[in-house]
Design a protein around this motif. Structure first.
Motif, PDB file in Angstrom:
ATOM      1  N   TRP A  47       0.833  -1.206   0.000  1.00 37.00           N
ATOM      2  CA  TRP A  47       0.000   0.000   0.000  1.00 37.00           C
ATOM      3  C   TRP A  47       0.870   1.260   0.000  1.00 37.00           C
ATOM      4  O   TRP A  47       0.676   2.167  -0.808  1.00 37.00           O
ATOM      5  N   LEU A  48       1.865   1.294   0.901  1.00 39.23           N
ATOM      6  CA  LEU A  48       2.701   2.495   0.994  1.00 39.23           C
ATOM      7  C   LEU A  48       3.540   2.685  -0.269  1.00 39.23           C
ATOM      8  O   LEU A  48       3.705   3.804  -0.750  1.00 39.23           O
ATOM      9  N   THR A  49       4.058   1.580  -0.805  1.00 37.55           N
ATOM     10  CA  THR A  49       4.902   1.706  -2.003  1.00 37.55           C
ATOM     11  C   THR A  49       4.071   2.157  -3.199  1.00 37.55           C
ATOM     12  O   THR A  49       4.510   3.011  -3.973  1.00 37.55           O
ATOM     13  N   THR A  50       2.876   1.588  -3.347  1.00 32.53           N
ATOM     14  CA  THR A  50       2.052   1.992  -4.498  1.00 32.53           C
ATOM     15  C   THR A  50       1.549   3.429  -4.318  1.00 32.53           C
ATOM     16  O   THR A  50       1.401   4.151  -5.297  1.00 32.53           O
ATOM     17  N   CYS A  51       1.304   3.825  -3.061  1.00 38.73           N
ATOM     18  CA  CYS A  51       0.914   5.229  -2.821  1.00 38.73           C
ATOM     19  C   CYS A  51       2.060   6.148  -3.250  1.00 38.73           C
ATOM     20  O   CYS A  51       1.850   7.170  -3.919  1.00 38.73           O
ATOM     21  N   SER A  52       3.276   5.754  -2.839  1.00 36.20           N
ATOM     22  CA  SER A  52       4.444   6.571  -3.170  1.00 36.20           C
ATOM     23  C   SER A  52       4.646   6.619  -4.686  1.00 36.20           C
ATOM     24  O   SER A  52       4.904   7.693  -5.255  1.00 36.20           O
ATOM     25  N   GLN A  53       4.506   5.466  -5.332  1.00 34.01           N
ATOM     26  CA  GLN A  53       4.687   5.440  -6.792  1.00 34.01           C
ATOM     27  C   GLN A  53       3.557   6.188  -7.497  1.00 34.01           C
ATOM     28  O   GLN A  53       3.754   6.771  -8.562  1.00 34.01           O
ATOM     29  N   GLY A  54       2.370   6.156  -6.881  1.00 36.84           N
ATOM     30  CA  GLY A  54       1.224   6.850  -7.469  1.00 36.84           C
ATOM     31  C   GLY A  54       1.429   8.353  -7.517  1.00 36.84           C
ATOM     32  O   GLY A  54       0.872   9.055  -8.362  1.00 36.84           O
ATOM     33  N   ARG A  55       2.258   8.850  -6.566  1.00 31.18           N
ATOM     34  CA  ARG A  55       2.514  10.296  -6.533  1.00 31.18           C
ATOM     35  C   ARG A  55       3.607  10.685  -7.531  1.00 31.18           C
ATOM     36  O   ARG A  55       3.770  11.854  -7.849  1.00 31.18           O
ATOM     37  N   GLN A  56       4.376   9.688  -8.001  1.00 33.87           N
ATOM     38  CA  GLN A  56       5.452  10.007  -8.948  1.00 33.87           C
ATOM     39  C   GLN A  56       4.923  10.051 -10.374  1.00 33.87           C
ATOM     40  O   GLN A  56       3.927   9.400 -10.706  1.00 33.87           O
ATOM     41  N   SER A  57       5.595  10.821 -11.184  1.00 36.24           N
ATOM     42  CA  SER A  57       5.192  10.942 -12.583  1.00 36.24           C
ATOM     43  C   SER A  57       5.431   9.605 -13.299  1.00 36.24           C
ATOM     44  O   SER A  57       6.451   8.952 -13.105  1.00 36.24           O
ATOM     45  N   LEU A  58       4.453   9.216 -14.127  1.00 35.89           N
ATOM     46  CA  LEU A  58       4.603   7.984 -14.901  1.00 35.89           C
ATOM     47  C   LEU A  58       5.829   8.059 -15.809  1.00 35.89           C
ATOM     48  O   LEU A  58       6.520   7.068 -16.019  1.00 35.89           O
ATOM     49  N   VAL A  59       6.067   9.246 -16.336  1.00 28.17           N
ATOM     50  CA  VAL A  59       7.212   9.432 -17.229  1.00 28.17           C
ATOM     51  C   VAL A  59       8.499   9.121 -16.471  1.00 28.17           C
ATOM     52  O   VAL A  59       9.373   8.395 -16.960  1.00 28.17           O
ATOM     53  N   ALA A  60       8.592   9.643 -15.229  1.00 30.89           N
ATOM     54  CA  ALA A  60       9.794   9.405 -14.434  1.00 30.89           C
ATOM     55  C   ALA A  60       9.944   7.921 -14.140  1.00 30.89           C
ATOM     56  O   ALA A  60      11.057   7.374 -14.217  1.00 30.89           O
ATOM     57  N   LEU A  61       8.847   7.244 -13.805  1.00 35.46           N
ATOM     58  CA  LEU A  61       8.922   5.819 -13.487  1.00 35.46           C
ATOM     59  C   LEU A  61       9.302   4.995 -14.713  1.00 35.46           C
ATOM     60  O   LEU A  61      10.057   4.031 -14.620  1.00 35.46           O
TER      61      LEU A  61
END
Lengths: 241, 385
Positions: free
Chosen positions: B368-382
């Motif tokens: 949950w915490l990791t996906t929340c954190s990734q959800g806040r990051q730009s898809l382009v950056a990921l």
């Protein structure tokens, strides 16, 4: 089609992609980079559009904004009737799921999944059952000439084959728009020509609008429309066909 | 995504990176193992320390100058002096029975393992009247080569009644199984004469149990005895309960240590699972971003990732449980004794379920915490990571 970097253009009523005053700036360390500086663009349905320009001219940024994986700093984007500039993440995800296929330079297939499983991902995202999704995926793989390789994983496929799988994945959900970022950038020239011919053929068969960003000027020969970008602006257009 | 497709993709994903998946499961199972063992140990000590108290009219006379009463010696004259003092103060019927007792802690070979057991040598009447043994099976020992054992000793050693047991080169016949009200003590019982024959007469007896009349208050009599000339400072008088509380206290000290170990194991397993889950997801941020680009909503991705983490955690917990059961049976023999204190170790359903629940909770939290954190990051950056 309309291009007007310097003056406010009129909306084209038949546009599938409609962009006005699109800006994208971001920070790179202490420097503020203006990737797009007020782009206006209208693309009709069914077009096969090629976007060229040097590295850093803003091609990839424009594609990212058009498929909703990045947010504009300013301006309007309407794709297939949906405004993207203020859409939520969930709405953008649904938009990509229902209307857009995306092809990356480096394929971006999931290594754990075989070709068929990769291709049908967008159908599963829509909630289709495996039994319904698999035949459509197989048909799509047949269309790109990879039916015999459907059980192979990406690591077992050549670069050209992986890009064909990526094309099949982008098209399997019958999107209105297919965006491709340097789709031949990682392929040898022969394979690149085959992939481009394939995309053009699929464009004609499916009626989906294709928008390709590329350095490969050879692709312009098959394009219905060609745009050139420089320093975040659309500077030229032509209609080769 | 329906459950069949979900499972198919889940298994494909785990199988694809089989070596990494197995290493993760093995690593997590070690954490589950340490948690289950630590919690089983602390529960065993806790159970020993929480045994119900018992009422006794016995006063125990011991040497005052030894840490371990088994190292001391009480002289016959001192015992007689103590008994006379009580009778003088409270009347001739105030002392019901006196039981001089030879007491030792022995390390006894039981099968392939050496166990520590307390050996009591006392007259047969003392066994029943003073120590209030209960006969569970067989009979009390009467002969010079006969012993009885507590049920805890039977469990530790795996003995059978009628079996012959060797102490210091002497053969004893195991004639009875007894219960001892003082608690879970692995103890052996023989007659006083048998004790003298086995240990010799040089050190006399170590404990003198004086059973006073039921109408008397043991605490008052103890205080009186301690003020009697000739008792202090060489001897100490305890209530029988206190003697066993001293053993319980030693166990409680170990319990404090095991609680710390338990807490550490809990920290290791929870943060270990959380860390393993988060790291796995962080390593695969590009694939997760790709699923989002393809059109999977965050909730669906989260369910998939949690399913993956759940499966790994469940397998790790099961493996850890199996290893813990094996370790307890093979290495510890399910029970052991410390100075005769009988401690039985087992993984209780509560510990197992709480371990399982905690690991699953923290696996979910990691996702949950990791996906929340990734959800806040730009898809382009990921995607370009």
């Amino acid at each position: 089609m309309h291009i007007s970097p310097n003056s406010a253009p009129e909306t084209q009523p038949d546009s599938l992609i409609h962009v006005r005053g699109l800006w994208k700036t971001y920070r790179r360390g202490q420097v503020q980079v203006e990737a797009l500086r007020g782009v206006d663009l209208d693309i009709p349905p069914g077009a096969f559009v090629v976007l060229t320009g040097p590295s850093g001219s803003g091609k990839t940024t424009l594609l990212h904004l058009l498929c909703g994986i990045d947010h504009p700093t300013a301006g309007q984007i309407r794709v297939d009737g949906q405004s993207l500039e203020h859409a939520s993440e969930a709405d953008l995800t649904r938009f990509r799921r229902d209307r857009v296929g995306f092809i990356f330079q480096f394929y971006n297939l999931i290594p754990a999944l075989n070709a068929l499983d990769n291709v049908i991902l967008p159908l599963l995202a829509k909630g289709l059952a495996w039994k319904k999704a698999a035949p459509r995926g197989q048909a799509m793989l047949e269309l790109v000439g990879l039916q015999a390789r459907q059980r192979h994983k990406p690591g077992e496929l050549s670069g050209g084959e992986q890009q064909r799988v990526a094309i099949a994945r982008a098209l399997v959900a019958q999107p209105a728009i297919v965006l491709a970022d340097e789709p031949t950038g990682d392929l040898d020239s022969t394979t690149a020509r085959e992939v481009i011919q394939l995309m053009r053929q699929l464009n004609q068969q499916s009626g989906a609008t294709f928008l390709l960003a590329t350095h490969n000027l050879e692709i312009c020969q098959v394009a219905t429309h060609h745009y050139e970008m420089s320093d975040g602006l659309l500077i030229a257009k032509s209609t080769p066909r | 995504m329906n459950i069949l497709v979900f499972s198919r993709y889940l298994l494909n994903d785990l199988r694809h990176d089989l070596r990494h998946s197995l290493l993760t499961i093995a690593g997590l199972s070690m954490m589950a193992l340490s948690f289950l063992l630590a919690s089983a140990l602390s529960q065993a000590f806790r159970e020993f320390g929480s045994q119900p108290g018992f009422a006794s009219q016995n006063l125990i006379l011991l040497s005052a100058d030894t840490i371990d009463p088994m190292q001391g010696s009480v002289s016959q004259s001192t015992l007689e002096q103590a008994v006379q003092a009580v009778q003088a103060a409270y009347g001739p019927g105030s002392v019901r029975y006196v039981a001089p007792t030879i007491l030792r802690t022995l390390r006894i070979q039981a099968g392939s393992t050496v166990r520590s057991m307390q050996v009591f040598a006392v007259e047969p009447r003392g066994m029943t009247e003073v120590y209030q043994l209960g006969l569970l099976e067989g009979r009390y020992p009467t002969g010079i080569t006969e012993i009885a054992a507590s049920e805890e000793a039977f469990d530790l050693a795996g003995w059978q009644i009628g079996q012959s047991i060797d102490f210091y080169g002497q053969q004893f016949d195991l004639v009875g199984k007894v219960s001892y009200q003082a608690g879970k003590i692995s103890s052996l019982w023989m007659t006083y004469f048998a004790g003298e024959n086995l240990f010799g007469t040089r050190r006399g007896f170590q404990v003198a149990a004086i059973q006073i009349s039921a109408s008397l208050d043991p605490e008052t009599v103890r205080a009186y005895l301690e003020s009697t000339p000739g008792i202090l400072p060489d001897y100490a008088v305890y209530l029988e309960q206190e003697v066993h509380e001293r053993l319980g206290q030693a166990i409680q000290d170990i319990l404090k240590f095991t609680i710390v170990m338990d807490a550490l194991a809990l920290g290791v397993i929870t943060f270990g699972i959380f860390n393993a889950t988060s790291l796995t997801l962080a390593e695969r941020s590009r694939e997760i971003a790709l699923l989002r680009v393809t059109g999977f909503l965050t909730g669906a991705i989260r369910r998939f990732l949690f399913g993956r983490a759940f499966l790994q955690t469940l397998l790790a917990d099961l493996l850890g449980w199996g290893l813990a059961e094996w370790a307890i049976r093979q290495q510890m023999g399910s029970s052991f004794s410390m100075h005769g204190a009988y401690v039985r170790i087992s993984i209780s359903p509560e510990n197992l379920l709480s371990g399982l629940a905690l690991t699953i909770l923290f696996a979910w939290l990691g996702v949950w915490l990791t996906t929340c954190s990734q959800g806040r990051q730009s898809l382009v950056a990921l995607l370009t990571d």
